[in-house]
Design an enzyme around this catalytic site. Structure first.
Site, PDB file in Angstrom:
ATOM      1  CE  LYS A 149      -3.357  -5.438  -3.571  1.00  0.00           C
ATOM      2  NZ  LYS A 149      -1.807  -5.253  -3.519  1.00  0.00           N
ATOM      3  CE1 TYR A 183      -7.479  -9.171   7.756  1.00  0.00           C
ATOM      4  CE2 TYR A 183      -6.345  -9.378  10.100  1.00  0.00           C
ATOM      5  CZ  TYR A 183      -6.742  -9.887   8.731  1.00  0.00           C
ATOM      6  OH  TYR A 183      -6.256 -11.121   8.228  1.00  0.00           O
ATOM      7  CB  ALA A 202      -1.003  -0.070   1.181  1.00  0.00           C
ATOM      8  CB  SER A 203       4.494   2.146   0.389  1.00  0.00           C
ATOM      9  OG  SER A 203       4.953   1.356  -0.592  1.00  0.00           O
TER      10      SER A 203
END
Length: 345
Positions: free
Chosen positions: A99, A95, A18-19
């Protein structure tokens, strides 16, 4: 573009990679609803060629209304994954959406967690413009790509589905059409320019297709009527089962513990079975003595290709060439067994 509805407000989304790129685009889309985002990625310091770190991504996520938890995670390190999950639970309580780049796990996980957790895979129909695409495709490649926004919107559409929507291999454009999206030029880097099909979809010029097949790749995943398959050589299925039988052992049976039924169409087809429950294992034509755990339906040609390593079972399943009923976890075990036999077929 698919509008946000606020559906993900308060949900916690665990996103690997996700960065930057697609992972970050999905994170920002969910964050606009007010979601909690766990940024699970490796980059903590700026890369000379690739923009973004887990910390800069966290700033962007919070700027659009989400809450962020940056975690240093190499997905190859089980302990780092476990630590990140614990941190997510500690900060956000739990959570609810994840993904991962692990489509191979979809079948088994969807069956294992049915009714509790939905597990789906998402594929782009065209090339997506990311830093990796720039490095691989060279100058000018971006004009043949769509923006990461299309994957973010498609993922958002999946997130809105009920838990009963599971075990699916979804193409971004298709699910967005179901959501009412008609203008896909909005997702193009250069609207009106021809787009490069995604590497794993069956929409390649013939020379590219031939090159892929020569290296063992199988570009199948097209929503069109199936083309007639070439007939297998006489006795190919019987010969395949003979080689499979010669490869069986008590160790294989012990490690598998499943009975497989193959419903094969076309010449040299019919019903065959592979018994990996009985001592020593067994294969044969017709029905097994005990009830099958997994039923696989396909053409004889695809069956031979699968066991010889020329057709990946996962791609065959996604393209509709292979239909599976029963225990998906055992189906995945058979795929591992096939890979061990490829050299002999």
């Amino acid at each position: 573009m698919l509008p946000n509805t606020g559906r993900l407000a308060g949900c916690t989304v665990f996103i690997t990679g996700a960065s930057r790129g697609i992972g970050k685009a999905i994170a920002l889309k969910a964050a606009k609803d007010g979601a909690n985002i766990v940024i699970a990625a490796k980059t903590t310091h700026p890369h000379p060629k690739l923009p973004g770190t887990i910390y800069t991504a966290a700033e962007e996520i919070e700027a659009v209304g989400g809450k962020a938890l940056p975690c240093i995670v190499d997905v190859r390190d089980e302990q780092q994954i476990s630590d990140a999950v614990e941190k997510a639970v500690e900060k956000f309580g739990a959570y609810t959406i994840a993904k991962y780049g692990m489509s191979m796990c979809v079948l088994g996980m969807a069956e294992e967690f049915k009714g509790e957790i939905a597990v789906n895979a998402l594929w782009p129909k065209t090339a997506i413009h990311t830093a990796a695409m720039d490095m691989l495709g060279g100058s000018g490649i971006e004009s043949q790509c769509r923006k990461v926004d299309i994957i973010a919107d498609a993922a958002y559409a999946i997130f809105k589905k009920p838990k009963s929507f599971t075990g699916n291999f979804v193409i971004d454009e298709n699910i967005l059409k179901e959501e009412g999206i008609k203008n896909f030029d909005a997702y193009a880097i250069k609207p009106g320019h021809p787009l490069l099909p995604d590497f794993f979809l069956d929409e390649y010029p013939e020379p590219i297709t031939k090159k892929m097949e020569s290296t063992g790749a199988v570009p199948e995943f097209k929503e069109e009527k199936p083309q007639p398959q070439p007939k297998p050589r006489l006795g190919a299925v019987e010969e395949t089962f003979r080689i499979v039988k010669d490869s069986l052992s008590d160790d294989v049976v012990k490690a598998t513990q499943g009975i497989y039924l193959f419903e094969l169409s076309g010449e040299d087809g019919g019903t065959w079975f592979l018994d990996l429950k009985s001592k020593g294992g067994n294969v044969g034509y017709g029905e097994p003595s005990d009830q099958a755990d997994v039923v696989m339906s396909m053409s004889t040609d695809d069956f031979v290709k699968m066991f010889s390593g020329k057709l990946k079972p996962t791609m065959a399943f996604m393209s509709g060439r292979l239909k599976i009923k029963g225990n998906m976890a055992l189906a995945i075990k058979l795929e591992k067994l096939m890979s061990q036999m490829n050299a002999r077929l």
